[in-house]
Design a protein around this motif. Sequence first.
Motif, mmCIF file in Angstrom:
data_model
loop_
_atom_site.group_PDB
_atom_site.id
_atom_site.type_symbol
_atom_site.label_atom_id
_atom_site.label_comp_id
_atom_site.label_asym_id
_atom_site.label_seq_id
_atom_site.Cartn_x
_atom_site.Cartn_y
_atom_site.Cartn_z
ATOM 1 N N UNK A 163 0.881 -1.170 0.074
ATOM 2 C CA UNK A 163 -0.113 0.071 0.122
ATOM 3 C C UNK A 163 0.828 1.228 0.036
ATOM 4 N N UNK A 164 0.311 2.471 -0.341
ATOM 5 C CA UNK A 164 1.095 3.715 -0.050
ATOM 6 C C UNK A 164 0.588 4.695 0.757
ATOM 7 N N UNK A 165 0.977 5.634 0.876
ATOM 8 C CA UNK A 165 0.690 6.788 1.485
ATOM 9 C C UNK A 165 -0.585 7.318 1.276
ATOM 10 N N UNK A 166 -0.866 7.377 0.011
ATOM 11 C CA UNK A 166 -2.401 7.727 -0.431
ATOM 12 C C UNK A 166 -3.391 6.874 -0.129
ATOM 13 N N UNK A 167 -2.969 5.734 0.458
ATOM 14 C CA UNK A 167 -4.006 4.559 1.076
ATOM 15 C C UNK A 167 -4.209 4.856 2.442
ATOM 16 N N UNK A 168 -3.424 5.680 3.095
ATOM 17 C CA UNK A 168 -3.269 6.021 4.559
ATOM 18 C C UNK A 168 -2.234 4.828 5.049
ATOM 19 N N UNK A 169 -1.491 4.290 4.474
ATOM 20 C CA UNK A 169 -0.511 3.501 5.059
ATOM 21 C C UNK A 169 0.755 4.017 4.985
ATOM 22 N N UNK A 170 1.599 3.820 6.047
ATOM 23 C CA UNK A 170 3.106 4.248 6.036
ATOM 24 C C UNK A 170 4.058 3.694 5.378
ATOM 25 N N UNK A 171 5.407 3.849 5.661
ATOM 26 C CA UNK A 171 6.550 3.407 4.962
ATOM 27 C C UNK A 171 7.394 2.624 5.749
ATOM 28 N N UNK A 172 7.941 1.486 5.351
ATOM 29 C CA UNK A 172 8.829 0.669 5.925
ATOM 30 C C UNK A 172 10.154 1.647 6.007
ATOM 31 N N UNK A 173 10.500 1.675 7.341
ATOM 32 C CA UNK A 173 11.839 2.475 7.400
ATOM 33 C C UNK A 173 13.112 1.783 6.880
ATOM 34 N N UNK A 174 13.007 0.510 6.935
ATOM 35 C CA UNK A 174 14.122 -0.140 6.118
ATOM 36 C C UNK A 174 14.453 0.110 5.119
ATOM 37 N N UNK B 296 6.697 11.154 5.005
ATOM 38 C CA UNK B 296 5.592 10.374 4.455
ATOM 39 C C UNK B 296 4.903 11.441 3.473
ATOM 40 N N UNK B 297 4.712 12.492 4.014
ATOM 41 C CA UNK B 297 3.887 13.580 3.273
ATOM 42 C C UNK B 297 4.968 13.871 1.938
ATOM 43 N N UNK C 88 3.716 13.543 -1.846
ATOM 44 C CA UNK C 88 3.696 14.642 -2.825
ATOM 45 C C UNK C 88 4.470 14.266 -4.163
ATOM 46 N N UNK C 89 5.579 13.836 -3.871
ATOM 47 C CA UNK C 89 6.548 13.352 -5.190
ATOM 48 C C UNK C 89 5.941 12.438 -6.096
ATOM 49 N N UNK C 90 5.239 11.520 -5.547
ATOM 50 C CA UNK C 90 4.317 10.420 -6.353
ATOM 51 C C UNK C 90 3.359 11.209 -7.119
ATOM 52 N N UNK C 91 2.514 12.280 -6.490
ATOM 53 C CA UNK C 91 1.445 12.718 -7.102
ATOM 54 C C UNK C 91 2.052 13.601 -8.048
ATOM 55 N N UNK C 92 3.129 14.294 -7.908
ATOM 56 C CA UNK C 92 3.577 15.571 -8.684
ATOM 57 C C UNK C 92 3.939 14.691 -10.073
ATOM 58 N N UNK C 93 4.591 13.815 -9.758
ATOM 59 C CA UNK C 93 5.142 12.953 -11.163
ATOM 60 C C UNK C 93 4.019 12.377 -11.749
#
Length: 289
Positions: free
Chosen positions: A1-12, A72-73, A77-82
Amino acid sequence: MCTVCGCAIDPALMDGSANDADPGHTHDHGHSHDHGHDHGHEHGHDHSHDHSHDEIPALRATHAPGVSAERIVSIERDILSKNNAYAAANRARLRAAGVFALNLVSSPGSGKTSLLVRTIEALRERLPIAVIEGDQQTSHDAQRIRATGAPAVQINTGRGCHLDAHMVAHALDQLELPRGGVLFIENVGNLVCPASFDLGEAHKVAVLSTTEGEDKPLKYPDMFAAADLMLLNKSDLLPHLEFDAAACIVNALRVNPRLQTLTLSARSGEGMQAFYDWITARARAVAAA
């Protein structure tokens, strides 16, 4: 999932690789686009990679303790802007061809494909029509579309829950779009992420069925806020359901006061003429521009 779905990011995975991809390719979908189009209109991305949103390898369905909300934000933003850059290129390409594009969005089972089949059969003598089909797996819907005589390109997203503008750009390479034509993009059945991803369409059309619930626009407000038209489908079932169509429309207008709404049945044909007229008028305006 991605941040757009409300899930966060694997720090690894937070090693900067998300920003190392070719800037000409939005977010390294994980399929390198050496996907055998097979030029029989199967857009075989093989999205079998393990990031379910096929955005960038740094996005995973975990809740990332220790990763800042700002980071995360920033990635979102990078995903959506691209994506928006690809969408703008698609929109310019479609405008130059005089093609009117609609992005059909809904939850699974709303009747999008049946509605498309009936619409193509009604309009094919008046307007050239092409279709991009988005599903996680199978080409069943594309096969149904091709049976009407309309060309269709299938995009299989694997675990991905939406189409993005880069996928659509590749699909457009396989379609002939004569001036004055209509392009229908049937998105993956999902009322969350497709709301955020512009594909280059003229309008998002949200399809909601009477078998779902009149509070659906309130539960998924982003989708109905992003749409310009809502089709309340399966009106033929209203006599058999405890569904308040008027309340559903009121809820949708609470979310988006500018939303146009049509009540119809792809099965019986009730109300479909208003949809055909809506498409025809706008397609001709785009062709004449």
